[in-house]
Design an enzyme around this catalytic site. Structure first.
Site, PDB file in Angstrom:
ATOM      1  N   GLU A  60       0.806  -1.226   0.000  1.00  0.00           N
ATOM      2  CA  GLU A  60       0.000   0.000   0.000  1.00  0.00           C
ATOM      3  C   GLU A  60       0.840   1.278   0.000  1.00  0.00           C
ATOM      4  O   GLU A  60       0.477   2.271  -0.635  1.00  0.00           O
ATOM      5  CB  GLU A  60      -0.958   0.012   1.191  1.00  0.00           C
ATOM      6  CG  GLU A  60      -2.177  -0.900   1.027  1.00  0.00           C
ATOM      7  CD  GLU A  60      -1.878  -2.367   1.287  1.00  0.00           C
ATOM      8  OE1 GLU A  60      -0.772  -2.683   1.754  1.00  0.00           O
ATOM      9  OE2 GLU A  60      -2.755  -3.209   1.010  1.00  0.00           O
ATOM     10  N   HIS A 129     -11.654  -5.129   8.207  1.00  0.00           N
ATOM     11  CA  HIS A 129     -12.093  -5.013   6.812  1.00  0.00           C
ATOM     12  C   HIS A 129     -13.449  -4.306   6.716  1.00  0.00           C
ATOM     13  O   HIS A 129     -14.191  -4.514   5.770  1.00  0.00           O
ATOM     14  CB  HIS A 129     -12.223  -6.392   6.157  1.00  0.00           C
ATOM     15  CG  HIS A 129     -10.916  -7.037   5.804  1.00  0.00           C
ATOM     16  ND1 HIS A 129     -10.001  -7.430   6.746  1.00  0.00           N
ATOM     17  CD2 HIS A 129     -10.365  -7.344   4.602  1.00  0.00           C
ATOM     18  CE1 HIS A 129      -8.949  -7.974   6.138  1.00  0.00           C
ATOM     19  NE2 HIS A 129      -9.141  -7.928   4.839  1.00  0.00           N
TER      20      HIS A 129
END
Lengths: 325, 316
Positions: A60, A129
């Site tokens: 990321e 998540h």
């Protein structure tokens, strides 16, 4: 007008942008042949090739760092971060670098890039998540934050985001991906910093964010028929910049404010919206501010617990009813 | 082109400039500064060997790179002192130097974070501009412990990006030593883990730096892939002002024997060298005086900056 889904609207906006402008390219984890974890970039690798649809490692910081670098030479990267919970891994590049570059350089550098991400609250994806964490990004001047709630807004805001000279965080609601709505073919923009009154009403203002917009509209329908309470639903569409005027004008008219958002209550977007109204329209308030948000705990995994955790139309309705004894 | 006298002039300019700036720091006339003393050969040799069109992305010990890549002394000093007329109007300071006109894109204060950004610049050069430039990325050995360094190397190798990775290995990360942060003998081993070719050279020998970068940059340009050069060097100054060095005076004196400037000076004819020394000294004195004569940006600029941030966004 034709109706397409929220997901199709984003896919279409990306495809049209890439057809329109060579400088637009995509990057992210499994966004190529696989089409993205949620299939938002489906078909784009086949159409534009690997030089414009970059499959990246699970990385990321490098995804956003490389997007910053590419944007400095005039490219317009649209990077995907799979879940909003993963944003801290790229926060340094987005907040510490991209947001400040234009300013730092006295206007000589631009980091015009889009970071698309989504939040999955409501899908039993667990506490790492599911997070909706928009308030983190309100303390990063130079960064803009879009939170579209309809297919129309999603495409229009993405088009507008592509014209920005600084970075844009584009937060999609995964629970909205299958929702349908009217979307024009071809190019149009939804400008940043312009809220939309999704439903007019004279009795109470509900400022709703992302997934809570359709919930608030359902609440408004229900209250209108059951109690005759006319709810005005305001969707800011971008929280940075925030269209304070539309919100404040609405509260001046109705005298009551509820903020409905999936983020946690403490230090959340609702706190900023509430403070804005206190600064600019406190004399108009006939009732205390109410925030219908998630509680200040990590999202529970078990579906019944998650349902209990989340704000929804019913909880919003109950909160409003209390303001009309 | 190898021009020993020019290399000497540039290295000495950086050294004397930093010496003067340090005095200003101590007098409270300059903010937070990180000096390059002892490492000048790396910036001077590397930037001389790169093409003027090549880009560089750097770390926070960056006066040397900024100057070596072609930023004029006047705007450079003005920026360091936070004055009007600086490269970035006093908004950036030494740690965030950037001068896109000289193709010095940005200096990253958080070490290691420049690596993925440099990879992105190299991606744009390769796949969008499609021009023969390469990107030079400067970082210290201390930053190679940072995850972003590793993520950047990984992606640069996967995408075969024309990225020249310049590791300034001074054996220090701030005020701690190699044994605390580097479990391998060398940084080149870290490059090997990502399938990136590398070499290690004496970074205090400006001629060797120049020759190696000239050779390696040709390879990176023609073959389009990253390459890491580990340049062994010596930091002869504190990490930064306000953080006295943890090393003993004896150790610093020993390290000073490796100083790249007298090392090159010994190769030059005395008269030519002395002439350059006198000229550089004068130039540095003049530019410091110039910098101090400049005004600070007006405080009224703050609300304007806020408005500017809000309005800059959309291109007309």
């Amino acid at each position: 007008m034709r109706e397409i889904t929220y997901l199709e609207a984003i896919n279409e906006a990306l495809r049209e942008a890439m057809e329109r402008e060579k400088k637009v390219f995509l990057m992210g984890e499994q966004i190529g042949a696989y089409g993205g974890a949620f299939k938002v970039t489906s078909g784009l690798l086949q159409k534009f090739g690997p030089e414009r649809v970059m499959d990246t490692p699970i990385s990321e910081a490098a995804i956003v760092g490389a997007a910053v670098g590419a944007s400095l030479l005039g490219l317009k990267p649209v990077a995907e971060i799979m879940y909003m919970d993963f944003m801290p891994l790229s926060m340094d590049q987005l907040v510490t670098h991209a947001a400040k570059l234009h300013y730092f350089s006295g206007g000589q550098l631009e980091a015009g890039m889009i970071l698309r991400t989504q939040y999955s609250l409501g899908r039993a994806h667990g506490a790492q998540h599911s997070g909706f964490l928009p308030a983190w990004f309100l303390q990063a001047p130079g960064l803009k934050v879009a939170v579209p709630s309809t297919p129309y807004d999603a495409k229009g805001l993405l088009n507008a985001a592509l014209k920005e000279r600084g970075p844009v965080l584009f937060v999609e609601g995964a629970m909205l991906y299958k929702s349908k709505g009217e979307v024009p073919e071809g190019y149009y923009e939804v400008p940043f910093g312009q809220a939309e009154v999704k439903r007019g009403g004279k009795d109470i203002t509900v400022v709703a964010i992302s997934r809570m917009v359709p919930e608030a509209l359902a609440t408004a329908e229900s209250l209108a028929s059951s109690k005759g309470i006319e709810v005005e639903v305001v969707d800011p569409r971008t929280i940075q910049p925030l269209d304070k005027k539309t919100i404040v004008d609405s509260v001046k008219k109705t005298g009551r404010l509820v903020v409905a958002s999936d983020d946690m209550k403490t230090g959340g977007v609702g706190a900023e919206i509430g403070a804005t109204v206190f600064e600019e329209a406190i004399d108009y308030l006939k009732a205390p501010l109410v925030r219908v948000c998630s509680p200040d705990i990590p999202v529970p995994f078990a579906p019944p617990l998650e349902r209990e955790y989340m704000p929804n139309a019913q909880k919003l309705e109950q909160a409003i009813e209390k303001l009309f004894p | 082109m190898v021009d020993e006298l020019d290399f000497y002039r540039k290295m000495l300019t950086i050294r004397l400039l930093e010496t003067e700036l340090q005095k200003l720091c101590l007098a409270g006339l300059a903010g937070d500064l990180h000096f390059n003393k002892g490492q000048e050969a790396i910036s001077v040799g590397t930037c001389a060997a790169l093409a003027p069109e090549d880009y560089i992305v750097t770390h926070h010990r960056t006066i040397a790179q900024t100057y070596s890549k072609g930023t004029e002394l006047k705007p450079l000093v003005a920026e360091i002192l936070g004055r009007k007329g600086g490269t970035n109007n006093g908004l950036a300071g030494e740690m965030h130097f950037n001068n896109p006109a000289a193709r010095h894109l940005f200096s990253f204060q958080l070490v290691g974070t420049c690596v993925p950004v440099a990879a992105g610049v190299a991606w744009a050069v390769k796949n969008y501009l499609r021009e023969p430039q390469i990107v030079g990325c400067f970082f210290g050995d201390g930053s190679t412990s940072n995850a972003q360094f590793h993520e950047g190397l990984n992606i640069a190798s996967l995408k075969k990006l024309p990225l020249l990775l310049i590791c300034e290995n001074n054996g220090l990360a701030g005020n701690i030593r190699k044994a605390t942060y580097l479990p391998t003998d060398s940084v080149t081993e870290r490059a090997s883990a990502y399938g990136i070719e590398s070499c290690r050279i004496d970074g205090n020998d400006v001629l060797s730096v120049y020759k190696t970068v000239e050779e390696v940059s040709r390879k990176v340009r023609e073959e389009s892939h990253p390459y890491l050069i580990e340049m062994m060097t010596t930091r002869l100054c504190w990490h930064k002002q306000g953080q006295p060095d943890a090393r003993s005076d004896e150790e610093l004196q020993e390290l000073a024997k490796l100083d790249p400037i007298p090392r090159l000076g010994r190769r030059l004819a005395d008269r030519a060298r002395e002439r350059v020394e006198a000229e550089v000294n004068q130039e540095v004195q003049d530019v410091i005086r110039y910098g101090l004569s400049l005004k600070y940006p007006d405080e009224s600029v703050i609300p304007q900056l806020q408005a500017y941030l809000e309005t800059m966004a959309v291109k007309d």
